[in-house]
Design a protein around this motif. Structure first.
Motif, short mmCIF file in Angstrom:
data_model
loop_
_atom_site.label_atom_id
_atom_site.label_comp_id
_atom_site.label_asym_id
_atom_site.label_seq_id
_atom_site.Cartn_x
_atom_site.Cartn_y
_atom_site.Cartn_z
N ILE A 12 -3.74 -7.40 16.29
CA ILE A 12 -4.26 -8.22 17.37
C ILE A 12 -4.25 -7.35 18.62
O ILE A 12 -3.19 -7.06 19.17
CB ILE A 12 -3.42 -9.49 17.59
CG1 ILE A 12 -3.06 -10.16 16.26
CG2 ILE A 12 -4.14 -10.43 18.54
CD1 ILE A 12 -4.22 -10.60 15.44
N TYR A 35 -9.02 -5.20 13.05
CA TYR A 35 -8.43 -5.63 14.31
C TYR A 35 -9.19 -6.81 14.91
O TYR A 35 -10.41 -6.91 14.80
CB TYR A 35 -8.37 -4.48 15.32
CG TYR A 35 -9.73 -4.03 15.87
CD1 TYR A 35 -10.23 -4.55 17.07
CD2 TYR A 35 -10.50 -3.10 15.19
CE1 TYR A 35 -11.46 -4.14 17.57
CE2 TYR A 35 -11.72 -2.68 15.69
CZ TYR A 35 -12.20 -3.21 16.88
OH TYR A 35 -13.42 -2.81 17.37
N PHE A 36 -8.44 -7.69 15.51
CA PHE A 36 -8.99 -8.78 16.32
C PHE A 36 -8.94 -8.37 17.79
O PHE A 36 -7.94 -7.81 18.26
CB PHE A 36 -8.17 -10.06 16.13
CG PHE A 36 -8.29 -10.69 14.78
CD1 PHE A 36 -9.38 -11.47 14.46
CD2 PHE A 36 -7.31 -10.49 13.82
CE1 PHE A 36 -9.49 -12.07 13.20
CE2 PHE A 36 -7.40 -11.07 12.56
CZ PHE A 36 -8.50 -11.87 12.26
N GLU A 54 -9.26 -13.32 17.88
CA GLU A 54 -8.26 -14.00 17.04
C GLU A 54 -8.30 -15.51 17.20
O GLU A 54 -7.70 -16.24 16.41
CB GLU A 54 -6.85 -13.47 17.35
CG GLU A 54 -6.24 -13.97 18.64
CD GLU A 54 -6.70 -13.18 19.85
OE1 GLU A 54 -6.29 -13.53 20.97
OE2 GLU A 54 -7.47 -12.22 19.69
N SER A 55 -9.03 -16.00 18.21
CA SER A 55 -9.07 -17.44 18.47
C SER A 55 -10.12 -18.17 17.63
O SER A 55 -10.14 -19.40 17.58
CB SER A 55 -9.36 -17.68 19.96
OG SER A 55 -10.57 -17.04 20.34
N ALA A 59 -10.55 -16.53 11.85
CA ALA A 59 -9.33 -15.72 11.88
C ALA A 59 -8.27 -16.29 10.96
O ALA A 59 -7.53 -15.54 10.30
CB ALA A 59 -8.79 -15.62 13.31
N LYS A 60 -8.18 -17.60 10.88
CA LYS A 60 -7.17 -18.21 10.03
C LYS A 60 -7.39 -17.84 8.57
O LYS A 60 -6.43 -17.58 7.82
CB LYS A 60 -7.18 -19.73 10.19
CG LYS A 60 -6.03 -20.42 9.46
CD LYS A 60 -5.96 -21.90 9.79
CE LYS A 60 -4.78 -22.56 9.10
NZ LYS A 60 -4.69 -24.01 9.42
N LEU A 63 -6.12 -14.32 8.05
CA LEU A 63 -4.67 -14.24 8.11
C LEU A 63 -3.96 -14.96 6.97
O LEU A 63 -2.75 -14.86 6.83
CB LEU A 63 -4.18 -14.76 9.46
CG LEU A 63 -4.64 -13.93 10.66
CD1 LEU A 63 -4.20 -14.55 11.97
CD2 LEU A 63 -4.13 -12.50 10.56
N TYR A 68 0.05 -10.03 10.18
CA TYR A 68 -0.54 -9.69 11.48
C TYR A 68 0.52 -9.09 12.39
O TYR A 68 1.72 -9.29 12.21
CB TYR A 68 -1.19 -10.91 12.13
CG TYR A 68 -0.22 -11.98 12.58
CD1 TYR A 68 0.30 -12.00 13.88
CD2 TYR A 68 0.17 -13.01 11.72
CE1 TYR A 68 1.18 -12.99 14.29
CE2 TYR A 68 1.05 -14.00 12.12
CZ TYR A 68 1.56 -13.98 13.41
OH TYR A 68 2.44 -14.95 13.82
N LEU A 85 -0.35 -17.65 17.45
CA LEU A 85 -0.63 -17.28 16.06
C LEU A 85 0.44 -17.80 15.10
O LEU A 85 0.13 -18.18 13.97
CB LEU A 85 -0.73 -15.76 15.95
CG LEU A 85 -2.02 -15.14 16.51
CD1 LEU A 85 -1.93 -13.63 16.50
CD2 LEU A 85 -3.24 -15.61 15.73
#
Length: 215
Positions: A12, A35-36, A54-55, A59-60, A63, A68, A85
């Motif tokens: 992140i 990478y986010f 990442e928002s 992204a979920k 992950l 992360y 997160l």
């Protein structure tokens, strides 16, 4: 929980501090999923895939199959993103430890921490969640490093030093044995700390001098 070769890690943030983290992950035998960040970076020294902010909802999904690590040097921003997160994924960030770091087996390490190249952590040190022990720092016996603190490159903490949450210790600073440094403090680069430091101040010089209050 440390990174492992069996599970990739998503970073992140991907800029100066992110490069240090990426290098440590790879040298430790880990894999990087990508990478986010808010936008794709033109500078990409490790050739990492861009995964978006990442928002976003996607992204979920990423992950769910990757660990992360919040590769951001700014303490407050790292803390805010880490907590968000953890809530989203139901788990804390992995920890990244460079293989050249020297760490006593009696050290207590929390989650989401970075122990960078050539850092030394001596017996009975405790490092809080999300903290950074940066390149070649020396942390001696029984020191306590608070959550989301950042010990800068080459900084020296003599024995029994306490560093509060969100505090930044600048590069090559030296802290005398037994000192307590409060939370949300900035200790300038090269500063020599010879007496306790209260919360929320900025100190510089040799010996230390308070130059301002952060709040």
């Amino acid at each position: 929980m440390q990174i492992t070769p069996d599970k990739p890690v998503a970073l992140i943030g991907y800029s100066g501090h992110g490069y240090v983290v990426a290098d440590a992950v790879l040298r430790a035998g880990g894999k990087i999923a990508g990478y986010f960040d808010r936008e794709e970076k033109e500078k990409n020294p490790f050739g990492l895939a861009y995964l978006g902010p990442e928002s976003v909802a996607e992204a979920k999904t990423v992950l769910e199959s990757a660990d992360y690590f919040v590769a951001i040097g700014d303490n407050q921003l790292r803390k805010r993103i880490s907590l968000a997160l953890a809530q989203m994924t139901g788990r804390s960030a992995a920890s990244v430890i460079h293989p050249s770091a020297v760490i006593s087996p009696t050290v207590l390490l929390s989650t989401g921490i970075l122990i960078a190249a050539n850092a030394t952590l001596n017996p009975l040190v405790a490092v809080g969640e999300g903290a950074i022990c940066n390149t070649s720092c020396s942390i001696d016996h029984e020191c306590r490093i608070g959550a989301y603190a950042h010990i800068g490159p080459g900084a020296v903490l003599s024995g029994n030093v306490t560093v509060g949450e969100n505090t930044f210790i600048g590069a090559n600073a030296v802290v005398r044995q037994g000192i307590t440094i409060g939370s949300n403090v900035i200790v300038g680069a090269g500063c020599v700390v010879v007496k306790d430091v209260e919360d929320g101040v900025v100190v510089v010089g040799n010996p230390q001098k308070v130059i301002s209050s952060k709040f």
